[in-house]
Design an enzyme around this catalytic site. Sequence first.
Site, PDB file in Angstrom:
ATOM      1  N   ASP A 109     126.108 -68.794  30.970  1.00  0.00           N
ATOM      2  CA  ASP A 109     125.295 -69.232  32.120  1.00  0.00           C
ATOM      3  C   ASP A 109     124.700 -70.622  31.879  1.00  0.00           C
ATOM      4  OD1 ASP A 109     123.247 -68.603  30.291  1.00  0.00           O
ATOM      5  OD2 ASP A 109     122.703 -66.752  31.309  1.00  0.00           O
ATOM      6  N   GLU A 121     120.022 -61.153  37.946  1.00  0.00           N
ATOM      7  CA  GLU A 121     118.623 -60.739  37.988  1.00  0.00           C
ATOM      8  C   GLU A 121     118.474 -59.412  38.745  1.00  0.00           C
ATOM      9  OE1 GLU A 121     116.601 -62.352  36.214  1.00  0.00           O
ATOM     10  OE2 GLU A 121     116.389 -64.471  36.694  1.00  0.00           O
TER      11      GLU A 121
HETATM   12  O1  LIG Z   1     117.498 -66.032  30.576  1.00  0.00           O
HETATM   13  C1  LIG Z   1     118.222 -65.686  29.686  1.00  0.00           C
HETATM   14  O2  LIG Z   1     117.776 -64.741  28.808  1.00  0.00           O
HETATM   15  C2  LIG Z   1     118.675 -63.980  28.015  1.00  0.00           C
HETATM   16  C3  LIG Z   1     117.883 -63.537  26.785  1.00  0.00           C
HETATM   17  O3  LIG Z   1     117.367 -64.675  26.096  1.00  0.00           O
HETATM   18  P1  LIG Z   1     116.796 -64.557  24.619  1.00  0.00           P
HETATM   19  O4  LIG Z   1     116.321 -65.934  24.256  1.00  0.00           O
HETATM   20  O5  LIG Z   1     115.696 -63.554  24.641  1.00  0.00           O
HETATM   21  O6  LIG Z   1     117.923 -64.129  23.759  1.00  0.00           O
HETATM   22  C4  LIG Z   1     119.922 -64.776  27.648  1.00  0.00           C
HETATM   23  O7  LIG Z   1     120.857 -63.964  27.014  1.00  0.00           O
HETATM   24  C5  LIG Z   1     120.519 -65.324  28.902  1.00  0.00           C
HETATM   25  O8  LIG Z   1     121.719 -65.991  28.623  1.00  0.00           O
HETATM   26  C6  LIG Z   1     119.566 -66.285  29.517  1.00  0.00           C
HETATM   27  O9  LIG Z   1     120.081 -66.734  30.682  1.00  0.00           O
END
Ligand SMILES: O=C1O[C@H](COP(=O)(O)O)[C@@H](O)[C@H](O)[C@H]1O
Length: 237
Positions: free
Chosen positions: A67, A143
Amino acid sequence: MKVYNCKSFEEMSLLGAELVHAEVEIKPDLLFCAASGSSPTGLYQLMEKRHLDSPDFFEWMNVIKLDEWVGLNEESTFTSEYDIQQKLIKKLDIKEDRYISFAVECEDPELECDRVQDKIAEFAGIDICILGIGINGHIALNEPAAFLQPDCHVAKLHSVTLESGMIEQVGVPLSQGMTLGVGNILASKMVILFVTGKGKKPALDKLLEGKIRTDLPASLLWLHPNAHVIVDRKSMS
Ligand SMILES: O=C1O[C@H](COP(=O)(O)O)[C@@H](O)[C@H](O)[C@H]1O
């Protein structure tokens, strides 16, 4: 869906690396989908270690970025691109022609999503999809909502995502992201979801209820025959 309870971030990452390395041994030119963020950092370090030990191990591997935020510029260090370049692409010496990525700066994000969707089709799908989970249960930028989208699309960011520490530091208002859809994720041959980090326990508890619900996109992984949910229990307490 298989759930693993690990004692630590290190144990979680090691288990993920064992799964990934075993698949790359079988299919060196597989398509590996890389999440940004902190959850897969330990995995990427172990992949780098493997690369340093055997420089041709990842030579044929292809990578796709999961993403990207809409509205940042290429110089920003807050992009998913920057994160993945620093932690994976540069470390494993992945060649440009083996890397598929939503462009950070693009005139039309919708068209950019269509382009990435076509690229996935050229590969006949993703082999390994690495995911982190959002505090609100999102996977990639799918989401919580009444409906989820199967293909690559421009997503409206949820208020919980917008309030996350990283976004608050960015300094420019963000409202959208480009992301793989839940169909792309569920069509991957193997999915590895790392559950680690502060504030993730409520999402994990809901996930473990075993119900499939669009207000918890990660719960769709219950439908996947080869999904591995690896939990860092230490960070859940
Ligand atoms: O917003 C997001 O969050 C997830 C989790 O992030 P993290 O820093 O807690 O590992 C992430 O896997 C995702 O790609 C991202 O868009």
